[in-house]
Design a protein around this motif. Structure first.
Motif, PDB file in Angstrom:
ATOM      1  N   ALA A  74     -15.269   0.158  -1.476  1.00  0.00           N
ATOM      2  CA  ALA A  74     -14.712  -0.933  -0.689  1.00  0.00           C
ATOM      3  C   ALA A  74     -13.198  -1.008  -0.834  1.00  0.00           C
ATOM      4  CB  ALA A  74     -15.349  -2.262  -1.108  1.00  0.00           C
ATOM      5  N   ARG A  75     -12.704  -0.828  -2.055  1.00  0.00           N
ATOM      6  CA  ARG A  75     -11.259  -0.949  -2.283  1.00  0.00           C
ATOM      7  C   ARG A  75     -10.486   0.124  -1.522  1.00  0.00           C
ATOM      8  NH1 ARG A  75      -7.609  -3.732  -5.757  1.00  0.00           N
ATOM      9  NH2 ARG A  75      -5.593  -3.204  -4.881  1.00  0.00           N
ATOM     10  N   ILE A  76     -11.018   1.338  -1.498  1.00  0.00           N
ATOM     11  CA  ILE A  76     -10.286   2.429  -0.872  1.00  0.00           C
ATOM     12  C   ILE A  76     -10.532   2.508   0.635  1.00  0.00           C
ATOM     13  CG2 ILE A  76     -10.000   4.938  -0.821  1.00  0.00           C
ATOM     14  CD1 ILE A  76      -8.755   3.448  -3.257  1.00  0.00           C
ATOM     15  N   SER A  77     -11.750   2.254   1.073  1.00  0.00           N
ATOM     16  CA  SER A  77     -12.067   2.384   2.500  1.00  0.00           C
ATOM     17  C   SER A  77     -11.674   1.156   3.305  1.00  0.00           C
ATOM     18  CB  SER A  77     -13.569   2.637   2.685  1.00  0.00           C
ATOM     19  OG  SER A  77     -14.318   1.467   2.374  1.00  0.00           O
ATOM     20  N   GLY A  78     -11.609  -0.008   2.650  1.00  0.00           N
ATOM     21  CA  GLY A  78     -11.405  -1.243   3.380  1.00  0.00           C
ATOM     22  C   GLY A  78     -12.663  -1.754   4.058  1.00  0.00           C
ATOM     23  N   LYS A  79     -13.774  -1.041   3.886  1.00  0.00           N
ATOM     24  CA  LYS A  79     -15.055  -1.443   4.460  1.00  0.00           C
ATOM     25  C   LYS A  79     -15.919  -2.084   3.368  1.00  0.00           C
ATOM     26  CE  LYS A  79     -14.828   2.649   7.428  1.00  0.00           C
ATOM     27  NZ  LYS A  79     -15.459   3.959   7.737  1.00  0.00           N
ATOM     28  N   PRO A  80     -16.908  -2.875   3.756  1.00  0.00           N
ATOM     29  CA  PRO A  80     -17.748  -3.478   2.713  1.00  0.00           C
ATOM     30  C   PRO A  80     -18.604  -2.435   2.003  1.00  0.00           C
ATOM     31  CG  PRO A  80     -18.651  -3.932   4.897  1.00  0.00           C
ATOM     32  CD  PRO A  80     -17.305  -3.296   5.114  1.00  0.00           C
ATOM     33  N   ASN A 249       4.777  -7.274  -8.707  1.00  0.00           N
ATOM     34  CA  ASN A 249       3.363  -7.129  -8.372  1.00  0.00           C
ATOM     35  C   ASN A 249       2.486  -7.658  -9.493  1.00  0.00           C
ATOM     36  OD1 ASN A 249       3.563  -4.082  -6.449  1.00  0.00           O
ATOM     37  ND2 ASN A 249       2.918  -6.080  -5.742  1.00  0.00           N
ATOM     38  N   THR A 250       1.351  -8.230  -9.129  1.00  0.00           N
ATOM     39  CA  THR A 250       0.301  -8.475 -10.116  1.00  0.00           C
ATOM     40  C   THR A 250      -0.383  -7.146 -10.419  1.00  0.00           C
ATOM     41  OG1 THR A 250      -1.430  -8.844  -8.471  1.00  0.00           O
ATOM     42  CG2 THR A 250      -0.091 -10.754  -9.107  1.00  0.00           C
ATOM     43  N   LEU A 251      -1.263  -7.145 -11.407  1.00  0.00           N
ATOM     44  CA  LEU A 251      -2.007  -5.930 -11.742  1.00  0.00           C
ATOM     45  C   LEU A 251      -2.751  -5.393 -10.524  1.00  0.00           C
ATOM     46  CD1 LEU A 251      -3.254  -3.906 -13.817  1.00  0.00           C
ATOM     47  CD2 LEU A 251      -5.053  -5.611 -14.174  1.00  0.00           C
ATOM     48  N   LEU A 252      -3.467  -6.269  -9.808  1.00  0.00           N
ATOM     49  CA  LEU A 252      -4.259  -5.820  -8.667  1.00  0.00           C
ATOM     50  C   LEU A 252      -3.407  -5.614  -7.421  1.00  0.00           C
ATOM     51  CD1 LEU A 252      -7.524  -7.927  -9.031  1.00  0.00           C
ATOM     52  CD2 LEU A 252      -7.158  -5.529  -9.621  1.00  0.00           C
ATOM     53  N   GLY A 253      -2.188  -6.082  -7.442  1.00  0.00           N
ATOM     54  CA  GLY A 253      -1.312  -5.893  -6.292  1.00  0.00           C
ATOM     55  C   GLY A 253      -0.507  -4.611  -6.333  1.00  0.00           C
ATOM     56  N   LEU A 254      -0.615  -3.850  -7.431  1.00  0.00           N
ATOM     57  CA  LEU A 254       0.174  -2.625  -7.563  1.00  0.00           C
ATOM     58  C   LEU A 254      -0.093  -1.687  -6.392  1.00  0.00           C
ATOM     59  CD1 LEU A 254      -0.193  -1.984 -11.394  1.00  0.00           C
ATOM     60  CD2 LEU A 254       1.897  -2.653 -10.191  1.00  0.00           C
ATOM     61  N   GLY A 255       0.984  -1.133  -5.848  1.00  0.00           N
ATOM     62  CA  GLY A 255       0.894  -0.292  -4.665  1.00  0.00           C
ATOM     63  C   GLY A 255       1.167  -1.051  -3.386  1.00  0.00           C
ATOM     64  N   GLY A 256       1.131  -2.375  -3.448  1.00  0.00           N
ATOM     65  CA  GLY A 256       1.425  -3.176  -2.267  1.00  0.00           C
ATOM     66  C   GLY A 256       2.886  -3.165  -1.904  1.00  0.00           C
ATOM     67  N   VAL A 396      -6.177   6.401  -8.440  1.00  0.00           N
ATOM     68  CA  VAL A 396      -6.370   6.262  -9.880  1.00  0.00           C
ATOM     69  C   VAL A 396      -7.293   5.078 -10.144  1.00  0.00           C
ATOM     70  CG1 VAL A 396      -5.251   5.898 -12.101  1.00  0.00           C
ATOM     71  CG2 VAL A 396      -4.086   7.216 -10.325  1.00  0.00           C
ATOM     72  N   THR A 397      -8.336   5.314 -10.930  1.00  0.00           N
ATOM     73  CA  THR A 397      -9.211   4.234 -11.355  1.00  0.00           C
ATOM     74  C   THR A 397      -9.150   4.120 -12.872  1.00  0.00           C
ATOM     75  OG1 THR A 397     -11.295   5.422 -11.790  1.00  0.00           O
ATOM     76  CG2 THR A 397     -10.759   4.957  -9.488  1.00  0.00           C
ATOM     77  N   THR A 398      -9.400   2.912 -13.373  1.00  0.00           N
ATOM     78  CA  THR A 398      -9.418   2.723 -14.826  1.00  0.00           C
ATOM     79  C   THR A 398     -10.538   1.778 -15.223  1.00  0.00           C
ATOM     80  OG1 THR A 398      -8.051   0.724 -15.094  1.00  0.00           O
ATOM     81  CG2 THR A 398      -6.880   2.821 -14.783  1.00  0.00           C
ATOM     82  N   ASP A 399     -10.859   1.808 -16.502  1.00  0.00           N
ATOM     83  CA  ASP A 399     -11.652   0.753 -17.116  1.00  0.00           C
ATOM     84  C   ASP A 399     -10.693  -0.379 -17.493  1.00  0.00           C
ATOM     85  OD1 ASP A 399     -14.217   1.654 -16.908  1.00  0.00           O
ATOM     86  OD2 ASP A 399     -14.398   2.370 -18.959  1.00  0.00           O
ATOM     87  N   VAL A 400     -10.953  -1.032 -18.604  1.00  0.00           N
ATOM     88  CA  VAL A 400     -10.153  -2.175 -19.037  1.00  0.00           C
ATOM     89  C   VAL A 400      -9.717  -1.963 -20.471  1.00  0.00           C
ATOM     90  CG1 VAL A 400     -10.255  -4.638 -19.566  1.00  0.00           C
ATOM     91  CG2 VAL A 400     -11.229  -3.779 -17.442  1.00  0.00           C
ATOM     92  N   GLY A 401      -8.458  -2.245 -20.742  1.00  0.00           N
ATOM     93  CA  GLY A 401      -7.972  -2.124 -22.099  1.00  0.00           C
ATOM     94  C   GLY A 401      -6.612  -1.467 -22.155  1.00  0.00           C
ATOM     95  N   ASN A 414       3.252   3.927  -5.175  1.00  0.00           N
ATOM     96  CA  ASN A 414       4.190   3.706  -4.075  1.00  0.00           C
ATOM     97  C   ASN A 414       3.509   3.418  -2.747  1.00  0.00           C
ATOM     98  OD1 ASN A 414       6.601   4.200  -5.625  1.00  0.00           O
ATOM     99  ND2 ASN A 414       5.998   6.350  -5.672  1.00  0.00           N
ATOM    100  N   GLU A 415       2.177   3.474  -2.739  1.00  0.00           N
ATOM    101  CA  GLU A 415       1.424   3.186  -1.527  1.00  0.00           C
ATOM    102  C   GLU A 415       0.211   2.339  -1.868  1.00  0.00           C
ATOM    103  OE1 GLU A 415       0.647   6.461   1.237  1.00  0.00           O
ATOM    104  OE2 GLU A 415       1.902   7.722  -0.031  1.00  0.00           O
ATOM    105  N   PRO A 416      -0.272   1.559  -0.895  1.00  0.00           N
ATOM    106  CA  PRO A 416      -1.492   0.778  -1.143  1.00  0.00           C
ATOM    107  C   PRO A 416      -2.719   1.672  -1.169  1.00  0.00           C
ATOM    108  CG  PRO A 416      -0.802   0.526   1.143  1.00  0.00           C
ATOM    109  CD  PRO A 416       0.276   1.325   0.457  1.00  0.00           C
ATOM    110  N   ASN A 417      -3.817   1.124  -1.646  1.00  0.00           N
ATOM    111  CA  ASN A 417      -5.112   1.818  -1.677  1.00  0.00           C
ATOM    112  C   ASN A 417      -5.072   3.099  -2.500  1.00  0.00           C
ATOM    113  OD1 ASN A 417      -6.339  -0.124   0.092  1.00  0.00           O
ATOM    114  ND2 ASN A 417      -5.234   0.856   1.774  1.00  0.00           N
ATOM    115  N   ARG A 418      -4.347   3.042  -3.599  1.00  0.00           N
ATOM    116  CA  ARG A 418      -4.319   4.151  -4.558  1.00  0.00           C
ATOM    117  C   ARG A 418      -4.778   3.696  -5.943  1.00  0.00           C
ATOM    118  NH1 ARG A 418      -3.405   6.333  -0.377  1.00  0.00           N
ATOM    119  NH2 ARG A 418      -1.846   7.908   0.121  1.00  0.00           N
ATOM    120  N   TRP A 419      -5.056   2.410  -6.109  1.00  0.00           N
ATOM    121  CA  TRP A 419      -5.248   1.820  -7.440  1.00  0.00           C
ATOM    122  C   TRP A 419      -6.537   1.018  -7.443  1.00  0.00           C
ATOM    123  CZ3 TRP A 419      -4.165   1.944 -12.321  1.00  0.00           C
ATOM    124  CH2 TRP A 419      -4.116   0.801 -13.129  1.00  0.00           C
ATOM    125  N   VAL A 420      -7.458   1.390  -8.345  1.00  0.00           N
ATOM    126  CA  VAL A 420      -8.759   0.734  -8.431  1.00  0.00           C
ATOM    127  C   VAL A 420      -9.007   0.376  -9.897  1.00  0.00           C
ATOM    128  CG1 VAL A 420     -11.216   0.872  -7.898  1.00  0.00           C
ATOM    129  CG2 VAL A 420      -9.579   2.190  -6.522  1.00  0.00           C
TER     130      VAL A 420
END
Length: 573
Positions: A74-80, A249-256, A396-401, A414-420
């Motif tokens: 969903a994050r990368i495709s923009g679809k549900p 940017n917030t953490l989830l806003g990175l790439g925006g 790039v995807t990550t866990d937490v920590g 530097n671009e959106p939809n690169r960070w999960v």
């Protein structure tokens, strides 16, 4: 939420269909391309229909893997992302992922099987009150009680999940509903009087913000994941440039907003840059777009932007004023708000001296790290190597920590939809299955999953999917034989009492990968890491690289619990 259905636009179909076939047709009408799921008794009629009317299905090895993969998709495709699980344990295994999606505004439509209507409430085999369990962690949920309602409910579920502030919607389907025949229409229109998200901003509030910008001397834009969801990175860039306003940017806003632009100050919050946090602290106008002022961003709210007029643009009115007092509230879609601000043709801020001061902060207080002592790999250097080997163009995807924070700090987005990544819930085990979904959404892209040794062990069973689906995901384990962030907090705040945070025994990750038919490497030095990364990042094969990083390395800078943005520790070596 009161739901009302308008009269049907066309006559009902003449041919009776069973509930499972109605379900499949409704998904096709929503243009669903892939389903992430795991079968079981209560959803056998649906899986039988899938056998006869195939839609691409990803058979995860655990329901948690399925839903995190759907989040990545969903994050990368923009679809549900679409998820199916059976009743009872199948449904409850989804709960973590549902809560994760709710916190991070991920559009998911989740279908759970349920025991037959006649035995609901009797503690039947594999029965669980999934509607009651998930009510606090879904945007909306349903239990289907009439097979004729299936087309309407599914249509509404997709609409609710993907409009306004995105989020998860759950549909619970009793087994006998899926087997029952009915003549239905798929032409039902959506009419939800209780659900009417506000998209266009209030004109007077926009004018008020334009005037505040004109007189501001220390303005800051705080951009969250709402920018990504609204697909308005270009509008944000144009607005920031025109108005001469720096961006955090917030953490989830990175790439925006591009990290390589001079106006970019970095990530804000607990492990954000000194410049970003001091910019918010010293600002006289803070414009927040599509972020919710969570505690990891603000630190002690008594010290958050104490001298700023706060403007908050968000599509969810519940977020405005919830944590931070707001002087200019604007309920709107982020893109619509930015378009209105651009159309207003306001004067830029008087920010020349402010921008010079922030540029000096960048020079004096850059992100820093200790160079390797040749006994282990510097994790920050490892992230920078991955950035270089992928030309900064990977998903790039990550866990937490710790590894998540190092990646957020040192992988320029530097671009959106690169960070999960998992933000609000902070879900260990998220990163690797999310990479699977991301790779399915963007098959031509390089997808790198940077994970910790502990979090990876929670969902590594999904390794089989890389081989089965021929997915070239690159797994990089930052292995410090510890629950790294827990260990850091115990060192800093608990007098080095490392209670259950050190991991004395691990699997051999290389042999583990090889047992699934995937190449595996263990690297002990930066030279080895560079060699293996150079060999593997460009090919189209999956790989696992176990990188032995410095075990006592900490994430800095840091805002300690209870402290304000201006009280960061570790801002210099």
């Amino acid at each position: 939420m009161r739901l009302k259905v308008e009269p049907e636009a066309e006559p009902m179909a003449k041919k009776a269909m069973n509930g499972a076939d109605i379900f499949i047709q409704a998904l096709k009408n929503e243009k669903v391309e892939v389903i992430f799921g795991y079968p079981g008794g209560a959803v056998l009629p649906i899986y039988d229909a899938l056998y006869k009317n195939p839609i691409d299905h990803v058979l995860a090895r655990h329901e948690q893997g399925a839903i995190h993969a759907a989040e990545g998709y969903a994050r990368i495709s923009g679809k549900p992302g679409v998820v199916i699980a059976t009743s009872g344990p199948g449904a409850t295994n989804l709960v973590t992922g549902i809560a994760d999606a709710m916190m991070d505004s991920m559009p998911l439509v989740i279908f759970t099987g349920q025991v037959g209507r006649g035995v609901i409430g009797t503690d039947a085999f594999q029965e669980a009150d999934v509607v009651g369990i998930t009510m606090p962690i879904t945007k909306h949920n349903y239990q289907v009680r009439d097979v004729k309602e299936l087309p309407r409910i599914i249509k509404e579920a997709f609409h609710i999940a993907t409009t306004g502030r995105p989020g998860p919607v759950l549909v619970d389907i009793p087994k006998d509903i899926a087997s029952e025949d009915a003549v239905v229409s798929f032409q039902t229109k959506i009419n939800l009087p209780g659900y009417q998200p506000t998209l266009a901003p209030n004109v007077l509030q926009i004018r008020k913000l334009i005037e505040a910008i004109r007189t501001a001397k220390k303005p800051v834009l705080l951009a969250g994941s709402g920018i990504i969801h609204a697909k308005c990175s270009e509008e944000l860039f144009t607005f920031a440039k025109n108005m001469k306003i720096p961006v955090v940017n917030t953490l989830l806003g990175l790439g925006g907003f591009p990290a390589n632009d001079p106006l970019f100050l970095g990530m804000g919050g607990m492990h954000g840059t000194y410049t970003a946090n001091m910019a918010m602290y010293e600002s006289d106008l803070l414009i927040c777009i599509g972020a919710r002022f969570d505690d990891r961003l603000t630190g002690n709210i008594d010290h958050f932007a104490p001298n700023a007029t706060v403007a908050h643009i968000d599509i969810d009115p519940a977020e405005i004023g919830k944590n931070i007092t707001t002087q200019i509230p604007i309920v709107a879609d982020a893109r619509e708000a930015l378009l209105s601000l651009l159309a207003g043709k306001g004067e830029p801020a008087q920010s020349e001296e402010w921008l010079k001061a922030l540029a000096a902060y960048k020079v004096e207080y850059p992100l820093w790290y200790n160079e390797s002592n040749n006994e282990a790999i510097s994790p920050q250097k490892l992230v920078k190597m991955i950035y270089e080997m992928t030309n900064g163009d990977a998903i790039v995807t990550t866990d937490v920590g710790q590894h998540q924070m190092w990646t957020a700090q040192f992988y320029e987005l530097n671009e959106p939809n690169r960070w999960v990544t998992s933000g609000g819930l902070g879900t260990m085990g998220f990163g690797f299955p999310a990479a699977i979904g991301a790779q399915i959404a963007a098959p031509e892209k390089t997808v790198v999953s940077i994970v910790g040794d502990a979090g990876f062990q929670m969902t590594f069973q999904e390794l089989m999917l890389l081989v089965e689906l021929k997915l070239p995901v690159k797994i990089v384990i930052m292995n410090n034989a510890a629950l790294g962030m827990v260990r850091q907090w115990q060192e800093t705040f608990y007098e080095e009492r490392y209670s259950q945070s050190l991991i004395p025994m691990q699997p051999d990750f290389v042999k583990l990968a090889e047992s699934f038919g995937i190449r595996g490497y263990q690297v002990q030095s930066e030279a080895e890491a560079e060699k293996i990364l150079r060999e593997t990042m460009k090919d189209r094969q999956p790989v696992l690289i176990d990188c032995r990083i410095s075990p006592r390395e900490n994430v800095y800078p840091m805002i300690a619990p209870g402290k304000g943005q201006h009280e960061m520790i570790g801002v210099k070596p």
